[in-house]
Design a protein around this motif. Structure first.
Motif, PDB file in Angstrom:
ATOM      1  N   VAL A 179      -9.910   8.374 -17.750  1.00 55.33           N
ATOM      2  CA  VAL A 179      -8.783   7.355 -18.185  1.00 55.33           C
ATOM      3  C   VAL A 179      -9.466   6.171 -19.106  1.00 55.33           C
ATOM      4  CG1 VAL A 179      -7.427   7.847 -16.060  1.00 55.33           C
ATOM      5  CG2 VAL A 179      -8.930   5.931 -15.837  1.00 55.33           C
ATOM      6  N   ASP A 180     -10.387   6.388 -19.733  1.00 57.40           N
ATOM      7  CA  ASP A 180     -11.155   5.551 -20.677  1.00 57.40           C
ATOM      8  C   ASP A 180     -11.378   4.162 -20.135  1.00 57.40           C
ATOM      9  OD1 ASP A 180     -10.740   7.665 -22.463  1.00 57.40           O
ATOM     10  OD2 ASP A 180      -8.606   7.213 -22.714  1.00 57.40           O
ATOM     11  N   GLN A 181     -11.947   4.163 -18.880  1.00 55.93           N
ATOM     12  CA  GLN A 181     -12.321   2.886 -18.092  1.00 55.93           C
ATOM     13  C   GLN A 181     -11.154   1.959 -18.153  1.00 55.93           C
ATOM     14  OE1 GLN A 181     -15.601   2.675 -17.239  1.00 55.93           O
ATOM     15  NE2 GLN A 181     -15.775   4.691 -18.009  1.00 55.93           N
ATOM     16  N   HIS A 182      -9.903   2.244 -17.904  1.00 61.87           N
ATOM     17  CA  HIS A 182      -8.743   1.709 -17.716  1.00 61.87           C
ATOM     18  C   HIS A 182      -8.996   0.449 -16.952  1.00 61.87           C
ATOM     19  CE1 HIS A 182      -4.630   0.531 -17.549  1.00 61.87           C
ATOM     20  NE2 HIS A 182      -4.368   1.644 -17.999  1.00 61.87           N
ATOM     21  N   PRO A 183      -8.631  -0.742 -17.450  1.00 61.19           N
ATOM     22  CA  PRO A 183      -8.916  -2.028 -16.505  1.00 61.19           C
ATOM     23  C   PRO A 183      -8.228  -2.059 -15.346  1.00 61.19           C
ATOM     24  CG  PRO A 183      -7.451  -2.512 -18.560  1.00 61.19           C
ATOM     25  CD  PRO A 183      -8.187  -1.218 -18.699  1.00 61.19           C
ATOM     26  N   ARG A 184      -7.086  -1.323 -15.018  1.00 61.07           N
ATOM     27  CA  ARG A 184      -6.272  -1.472 -13.909  1.00 61.07           C
ATOM     28  C   ARG A 184      -6.594  -0.375 -12.964  1.00 61.07           C
ATOM     29  NH1 ARG A 184      -4.273  -6.514 -13.646  1.00 61.07           N
ATOM     30  NH2 ARG A 184      -3.542  -7.058 -15.609  1.00 61.07           N
ATOM     31  N   ALA A 185      -7.495   0.546 -13.234  1.00 63.52           N
ATOM     32  CA  ALA A 185      -8.176   1.436 -12.410  1.00 63.52           C
ATOM     33  C   ALA A 185      -9.297   0.717 -11.555  1.00 63.52           C
ATOM     34  CB  ALA A 185      -8.525   2.640 -12.945  1.00 63.52           C
ATOM     35  N   ASN A 186      -8.954   0.668 -10.122  1.00 63.25           N
ATOM     36  CA  ASN A 186     -10.036   0.120  -9.258  1.00 63.25           C
ATOM     37  C   ASN A 186     -10.079   0.639  -8.050  1.00 63.25           C
ATOM     38  OD1 ASN A 186     -10.851  -2.680 -10.813  1.00 63.25           O
ATOM     39  ND2 ASN A 186      -8.626  -2.466 -11.220  1.00 63.25           N
ATOM     40  N   ILE A 187     -10.694   0.208  -6.931  1.00 68.48           N
ATOM     41  CA  ILE A 187     -11.247   0.402  -5.850  1.00 68.48           C
ATOM     42  C   ILE A 187     -10.655  -0.141  -4.691  1.00 68.48           C
ATOM     43  CG2 ILE A 187     -13.351   1.137  -4.605  1.00 68.48           C
ATOM     44  CD1 ILE A 187     -14.867   1.915  -6.990  1.00 68.48           C
ATOM     45  N   ALA A 191       0.754  -1.136  -0.129  1.00 67.98           N
ATOM     46  CA  ALA A 191      -0.150   0.110  -0.149  1.00 67.98           C
ATOM     47  C   ALA A 191       0.740   1.227   0.049  1.00 67.98           C
ATOM     48  CB  ALA A 191      -0.945  -0.104   1.197  1.00 67.98           C
ATOM     49  N   SER A 192       0.667   2.417  -0.884  1.00 70.36           N
ATOM     50  CA  SER A 192       1.512   3.319  -0.953  1.00 70.36           C
ATOM     51  C   SER A 192       0.738   4.613  -0.998  1.00 70.36           C
ATOM     52  CB  SER A 192       1.745   3.341  -2.485  1.00 70.36           C
ATOM     53  OG  SER A 192       1.120   3.561  -3.587  1.00 70.36           O
ATOM     54  N   HIS A 193      -0.258   4.844   0.072  1.00 72.16           N
ATOM     55  CA  HIS A 193      -0.944   5.886   0.284  1.00 72.16           C
ATOM     56  C   HIS A 193      -0.404   7.056   0.318  1.00 72.16           C
ATOM     57  CE1 HIS A 193      -3.539   2.533   1.850  1.00 72.16           C
ATOM     58  NE2 HIS A 193      -4.730   3.322   1.688  1.00 72.16           N
ATOM     59  N   HIS A 196      -2.558  -3.633  -5.841  1.00 72.39           N
ATOM     60  CA  HIS A 196      -1.998  -2.843  -5.080  1.00 72.39           C
ATOM     61  C   HIS A 196      -2.703  -1.558  -4.530  1.00 72.39           C
ATOM     62  CE1 HIS A 196       1.692  -0.311  -3.839  1.00 72.39           C
ATOM     63  NE2 HIS A 196       1.145   0.669  -4.391  1.00 72.39           N
ATOM     64  N   THR A 197      -2.708  -0.878  -3.442  1.00 68.08           N
ATOM     65  CA  THR A 197      -3.530   0.193  -2.780  1.00 68.08           C
ATOM     66  C   THR A 197      -2.833   1.278  -2.791  1.00 68.08           C
ATOM     67  OG1 THR A 197      -4.657  -1.607  -1.195  1.00 68.08           O
ATOM     68  CG2 THR A 197      -4.908   0.518  -0.754  1.00 68.08           C
ATOM     69  N   THR A 198      -3.494   2.443  -3.233  1.00 67.28           N
ATOM     70  CA  THR A 198      -3.046   3.808  -3.109  1.00 67.28           C
ATOM     71  C   THR A 198      -4.096   4.826  -3.029  1.00 67.28           C
ATOM     72  OG1 THR A 198      -1.168   5.248  -4.137  1.00 67.28           O
ATOM     73  CG2 THR A 198      -3.089   4.178  -5.528  1.00 67.28           C
ATOM     74  N   PHE A 199      -3.615   6.242  -3.053  1.00 67.21           N
ATOM     75  CA  PHE A 199      -4.559   7.292  -3.073  1.00 67.21           C
ATOM     76  C   PHE A 199      -4.281   7.958  -4.396  1.00 67.21           C
ATOM     77  CE2 PHE A 199      -4.606   8.542   1.896  1.00 67.21           C
ATOM     78  CZ  PHE A 199      -5.690   7.730   1.927  1.00 67.21           C
ATOM     79  N   SER A 200      -5.398   8.851  -4.790  1.00 64.16           N
ATOM     80  CA  SER A 200      -5.164   9.534  -5.963  1.00 64.16           C
ATOM     81  C   SER A 200      -4.472  10.891  -5.848  1.00 64.16           C
ATOM     82  CB  SER A 200      -6.523   9.491  -6.519  1.00 64.16           C
ATOM     83  OG  SER A 200      -7.536  10.539  -5.633  1.00 64.16           O
ATOM     84  N   GLY A 201      -4.432  11.509  -4.691  1.00 59.30           N
ATOM     85  CA  GLY A 201      -4.085  12.945  -4.735  1.00 59.30           C
ATOM     86  C   GLY A 201      -5.166  13.756  -5.162  1.00 59.30           C
ATOM     87  N   TYR A 253      -7.417   2.356  -5.897  1.00 60.67           N
ATOM     88  CA  TYR A 253      -7.629   3.666  -5.226  1.00 60.67           C
ATOM     89  C   TYR A 253      -8.592   3.596  -3.881  1.00 60.67           C
ATOM     90  CZ  TYR A 253      -5.493   5.455  -9.551  1.00 60.67           C
ATOM     91  OH  TYR A 253      -4.695   5.666 -10.652  1.00 60.67           O
ATOM     92  N   GLU A 254      -8.074   4.199  -2.805  1.00 57.90           N
ATOM     93  CA  GLU A 254      -8.904   4.339  -1.760  1.00 57.90           C
ATOM     94  C   GLU A 254      -9.851   5.685  -1.927  1.00 57.90           C
ATOM     95  OE1 GLU A 254      -9.150   4.578   3.121  1.00 57.90           O
ATOM     96  OE2 GLU A 254      -7.099   4.066   2.283  1.00 57.90           O
ATOM     97  N   ILE A 255     -11.123   5.428  -2.072  1.00 49.36           N
ATOM     98  CA  ILE A 255     -11.986   6.444  -2.064  1.00 49.36           C
ATOM     99  C   ILE A 255     -12.197   7.030  -0.595  1.00 49.36           C
ATOM    100  CG2 ILE A 255     -14.320   6.866  -2.773  1.00 49.36           C
ATOM    101  CD1 ILE A 255     -12.639   5.770  -4.929  1.00 49.36           C
ATOM    102  N   HIS A 256     -11.824   8.398  -0.481  1.00 49.21           N
ATOM    103  CA  HIS A 256     -11.289   8.819   0.930  1.00 49.21           C
ATOM    104  C   HIS A 256     -11.442  10.569   0.710  1.00 49.21           C
ATOM    105  CE1 HIS A 256      -8.731  10.124   3.910  1.00 49.21           C
ATOM    106  NE2 HIS A 256      -8.565   8.957   4.520  1.00 49.21           N
ATOM    107  N   PRO A 257     -12.319  11.092   1.665  1.00 48.89           N
ATOM    108  CA  PRO A 257     -12.140  12.618   1.713  1.00 48.89           C
ATOM    109  C   PRO A 257     -10.809  13.158   1.660  1.00 48.89           C
ATOM    110  CG  PRO A 257     -13.723  11.638   3.144  1.00 48.89           C
ATOM    111  CD  PRO A 257     -12.961  10.285   2.857  1.00 48.89           C
ATOM    112  N   THR A 258     -10.577  14.334   1.077  1.00 43.87           N
ATOM    113  CA  THR A 258      -9.353  15.090   0.754  1.00 43.87           C
ATOM    114  C   THR A 258      -8.713  14.544  -0.480  1.00 43.87           C
ATOM    115  OG1 THR A 258      -7.796  13.634   2.055  1.00 43.87           O
ATOM    116  CG2 THR A 258      -9.050  15.524   3.222  1.00 43.87           C
TER     117      THR A 258
END
Length: 353
Positions: A206-214, A79-81, A135-140, A185-190
């Motif tokens: 991102v054109d429904q990118h198959p690797r873009a997930n939640i 995880a790379s938040h 893999h888990t992360t934040f979007s910024g 991507y963690e769906i998260h305030p801020t």
């Protein structure tokens, strides 16, 4: 359907400078003693993992997995938040966000973003070497200072922000795709991705990118007063990782969703240890299991009140008690009469073929 894996634990909130919390082996022993079977490793904590070495050395990754296996522990995912957070930072947050990056790039947003992008590249390669597939992360966020539409948004501001966010993440998503890893991507305030509408806005960009997930964490939806069970119905096919974190929302005559700049103990919305808040985890585990979620249930402990050691031990048991071992056959299979098309047609009053 799949049986959800677990219990797992996110190590970020427990790691520290004193033993056993300052090494991965120490944390593996600690996690196993608490009843966990997996760990989610924060990629920014050099006490637990060397990301550059993990990206470049299969031997390092094999040894790391072996060390954990010696204690009966698996890796849930990396995880790379706070690294993902640095891919998109509004200038108002520059000073605060510098704390998430090495001192060498402080005061230099462009260099800081280069560092974060490189680190995420390490995460993609390391995940592949470790035999992981997510893999888990934040979007910024470029738009969070404008989340409330007053003063009124200038025409095109929101679209421009999401276009830029997508431009920054698309090559990273492509890199993860090249290594066979889903980015959750963690769906998260801020974060710019903080609810269903913002998620869909990004996914379109991102054109429904198959690797873009939640990464699904219901606690943040309680604090927003969003229907966290219906969220699963909408986006179950994109949910790849799952934090078990409880929360409560108790508004009064002085405070609601925004919190009035109060500390956690005084806010209407507060994080709690699993089972102490208002989240319907029975409903969540049922929905995720029904939809075939095949990942880990991972404790993220951020209770404003309870001792962390008690929270960890209770959290491991809470997750274990909520995991549903899914059935391999239907409950009414005993009443099956078999397939007979002629009989079916006769029952419907239809002539034989």
């Amino acid at each position: 359907m799949h049986t959800i894996k677990g219990p797992g634990v996110f190590l970020a909130q427990f790691a520290g400078d004193d033993a056993p919390y300052n090494t991965l082996e120490g944390m593996a022993k600690w996690a196993a003693a608490k009843g966990f079977k997996g760990v989610q490793i924060p990629t920014w904590d050099n006490r637990l993992i060397d990301m550059k070495q993990a990206a470049e050395s299969q031997t390092y990754c094999d040894d790391l997995r072996g060390l954990l296996a010696d204690h009966g522990i698996e890796i849930c995912d990396l995880a790379s938040h706070i690294v993902g957070q640095l891919i998109a930072v509004h200038p108002a947050h520059d000073t605060v966000m510098d704390a998430f990056a090495p001192a060498a790039v402080h005061g230099n947003p462009a260099a800081r973003r280069v560092w974060a992008t490189e680190h995420l590249g390490f995460a993609a390669r390391a995940s592949q070497r470790l035999g992981l597939d997510r893999h888990t992360t934040f979007s910024g966020s470029l738009l969070w200072p404008y989340f409330y539409p007053f003063p009124q948004w200038p025409e095109g501001l929101i679209d421009e922000g999401f276009s830029e966010l997508a431009n920054r993440w698309r090559p990273i998503l492509n890199d993860f795709d090249a290594h066979g890893i889903d980015l959750a991507y963690e769906i998260h305030p801020t974060e710019d991705l903080h609810d269903g509408h913002s998620w869909e806005y990004f996914l379109d960009k991102v054109d429904q990118h198959p690797r873009a997930n939640i990464m699904y964490d219901p606690s943040h939806f309680v604090l927003q007063q969003l229907d966290y069970l219906a969220f699963i119905d909408h986006y179950h096919d994109r949910i790849k990782t799952f934090h078990v974190k409880d929360a409560e929302f108790r508004p009064d005559g002085k405070s609601g969703v925004y919190g009035g700049f109060q500390p956690w103990a005084k806010r209407a919305g507060r994080f709690r240890s699993p089972g102490d808040g208002q989240v319907d985890f029975g409903g969540i585990f049922t929905k995720l299991s029904t939809y075939g979620f095949d990942g880990w249930a991972v404790l993220e402990w951020e209770c404003f009140l309870k001792n962390s050691e008690d929270g960890a031990a209770e959290g491991a048991q809470f997750i274990a008690d909520n995991i549903i071992t899914v059935s391999e056959r239907a409950f009414d299979d005993f009443a099956k009469s078999g397939a007979d098309r002629a009989a079916n047609r006769a029952m419907l009053g239809l002539p034989a073929d």
